[in-house]
Design an enzyme around this catalytic site. Structure first.
Site, PDB file in Angstrom:
ATOM      1  N   CYS A  96      12.053  38.851 -16.015  1.00 38.25           N
ATOM      2  CA  CYS A  96      11.605  39.094 -17.850  1.00 38.25           C
ATOM      3  C   CYS A  96      12.719  38.105 -18.269  1.00 38.25           C
ATOM      4  O   CYS A  96      13.546  38.163 -18.232  1.00 38.25           O
ATOM      5  CB  CYS A  96      11.695  40.452 -18.239  1.00 38.25           C
TER       6      CYS A  96
ATOM      7  N   CYS B 218       8.747  32.220 -18.858  1.00 36.00           N
ATOM      8  CA  CYS B 218       8.148  33.396 -19.487  1.00 36.00           C
ATOM      9  C   CYS B 218       7.603  33.453 -17.854  1.00 36.00           C
ATOM     10  O   CYS B 218       6.590  32.995 -17.903  1.00 36.00           O
ATOM     11  CB  CYS B 218       7.266  33.121 -20.687  1.00 36.00           C
TER      12      CYS B 218
ATOM     13  N   ASP C 116       9.954  44.387 -15.456  1.00 34.74           N
ATOM     14  CA  ASP C 116       9.564  43.046 -16.576  1.00 34.74           C
ATOM     15  C   ASP C 116       8.520  43.970 -17.305  1.00 34.74           C
ATOM     16  O   ASP C 116       8.386  45.594 -17.323  1.00 34.74           O
ATOM     17  CB  ASP C 116       8.178  42.605 -15.774  1.00 34.74           C
ATOM     18  N   SER C 117       8.497  43.423 -18.665  1.00 37.89           N
ATOM     19  CA  SER C 117       7.787  44.404 -19.393  1.00 37.89           C
ATOM     20  C   SER C 117       6.354  44.555 -18.937  1.00 37.89           C
ATOM     21  O   SER C 117       5.637  45.373 -19.538  1.00 37.89           O
ATOM     22  CB  SER C 117       8.240  43.323 -21.028  1.00 37.89           C
TER      23      SER C 117
ATOM     24  N   HIS D  32       4.896  35.784 -17.658  1.00 34.61           N
ATOM     25  CA  HIS D  32       3.767  35.408 -17.523  1.00 34.61           C
ATOM     26  C   HIS D  32       2.713  34.696 -17.765  1.00 34.61           C
ATOM     27  O   HIS D  32       2.188  34.068 -17.195  1.00 34.61           O
ATOM     28  CB  HIS D  32       3.045  35.920 -19.029  1.00 34.61           C
TER      29      HIS D  32
ATOM     30  N   GLU E  40      -2.014  39.401 -20.380  1.00 30.88           N
ATOM     31  CA  GLU E  40      -2.611  40.977 -20.405  1.00 30.88           C
ATOM     32  C   GLU E  40      -3.503  41.198 -20.780  1.00 30.88           C
ATOM     33  O   GLU E  40      -4.253  42.263 -20.286  1.00 30.88           O
ATOM     34  CB  GLU E  40      -1.472  41.540 -21.158  1.00 30.88           C
TER      35      GLU E  40
HETATM   36  N1  DGL Z   1       7.607  38.826 -19.545  1.00 32.40           N
HETATM   37  C1  DGL Z   1       8.319  38.782 -20.787  1.00 32.40           C
HETATM   38  C2  DGL Z   1       9.398  37.236 -20.392  1.00 32.40           C
HETATM   39  O1  DGL Z   1       9.540  36.846 -19.803  1.00 32.40           O
HETATM   40  C3  DGL Z   1       6.771  38.045 -21.277  1.00 32.40           C
HETATM   41  C4  DGL Z   1       6.416  39.077 -22.450  1.00 32.40           C
HETATM   42  C5  DGL Z   1       6.735  40.257 -22.858  1.00 32.40           C
HETATM   43  O2  DGL Z   1       6.425  39.590 -24.082  1.00 32.40           O
HETATM   44  O3  DGL Z   1       7.117  41.397 -23.350  1.00 32.40           O
HETATM   45  O4  DGL Z   1       9.922  37.091 -21.623  1.00 32.40           O
END
Ligand code: DGL
Length: 280
Positions: free
Chosen positions: A78, A185, A15-16, A187, A155
């Site tokens: 992600c 998402c 993931d990011s 998050h 975050e």
């Molecule tokens: N993890 C990313 C997603 O599920 C969200 C966070 C980001 O923008 O990097 O889209």
């Protein structure tokens, strides 16, 4: 060729940032004896505001790095990367690759009674139309809304704050009558309490983590005769302490956290193999 001695038949998850840990947790609940390698690209989070080509490039480098570890499969935990990079990754990786969008769509289709579904995600995910196309193809009416600021709140460890509630109200204020809201998402499950309060009790929130884990397990199965708790190795491209701190909202990180310089994600198999502790 052997992987770091403590990891066997691991599944890669990336993931990011910390959001993908929600998917990792679901995977570990289903497959507690499996080993996992998690990569959080925290130096480059958020992906959701970056051009799709850039996210495709990031995801490609990460997938290459992880696949060189000799994994059993790769989970793109992600939504943004799943939305813009998945078909390419599935073609280029030598192991099965799962994204989180199809499982979310599956669940929403099963759950909705009225056929009116909302989806929230990053700018890139919503702009890609990945959810909307799939949901509409199943005959559902779709309301979609990008909520870019929500990732920052998570975050920053502000998932359950008045600020989160204020922003959730702002983003959800225009939604029509829906009975299901897809958290598009990784998050957003961390904002579940706030989102449920704002969306209303009658709206079912869909988090694709569980169904994604179900799909992975169905394909890979359980390693034979293994009763030992699996291990997790985490790589982060940003600050490991900040990652551990943010992950506390999710109950903390279980396993080692290793810093990963971004240059290691460039196309450089030899360096990648050294970082991953692979020997011939
Ligand atoms: N993890 C990313 C997603 O599920 C969200 C966070 C980001 O923008 O990097 O889209």
């Amino acid at each position: 060729m052997t992987l770091k001695p403590q990891l066997r038949r691991a599944i890669g998850v990336f993931d990011s940032g910390v959001g993908g840990l929600t998917v990792l947790q679901a995977l570990r609940r289903r497959m507690p004896h499996r080993d996992f390698v998690y990569l959080g690209d925290t130096a480059r989070v958020p992906y959701g505001r970056k051009p799709p080509e850039m996210v495709v490039e990031f995801a490609g480098g990460i997938a290459r790095f992880l696949c060189e570890m000799g994994l059993d499969g790769l989970v793109v935990a992600c939504n943004t990367a799943s939305a813009v990079a998945l078909p390419g990754l599935a073609e280029s990786c030598p192991v099965p690759v799962w994204g989180v969008i199809d499982p979310g769509v599956e669940t929403a289709t099963r759950v909705t009674r009225s056929g009116s579904v909302g989806v929230i995600g990053t700018k890139a995910t919503i702009a890609s139309g990945a959810y909307q196309r799939r949901l509409e193809a199943r005959g559902l009416r779709v309301w979609a809304q990008a909520c870019p600021m929500l990732v920052h709140l998570v975050e920053e460890g502000l998932a359950d704050s008045p600020e989160a509630e204020l922003l959730a109200r702002h983003y959800l204020s225009g939604h029509p009558e829906i009975d299901t809201l897809v958290l598009g998402c990784t998050h957003y499950p961390l904002l579940r309490n706030v989102l449920q309060r704002v969306a209303g009790k009658g709206v079912k929130l869909v988090d694709s983590a569980e169904v994604t884990a179900e799909c992975v397990e169905a394909t890979l199965g359980t390693p034979p005769a293994c009763f030992v708790q699996g291990r997790v190795l985490h790589f982060v491209t940003g600050d490991p302490l900040a990652f551990a701190h943010t992950a506390r909202v999710l109950g903390g990180v279980d396993g080692e956290i290793e810093p990963l310089p971004l240059r290691e994600l460039a196309r450089n198999p030899q360096a990648n193999r050294r970082t991953a502790g692979i020997s011939d």
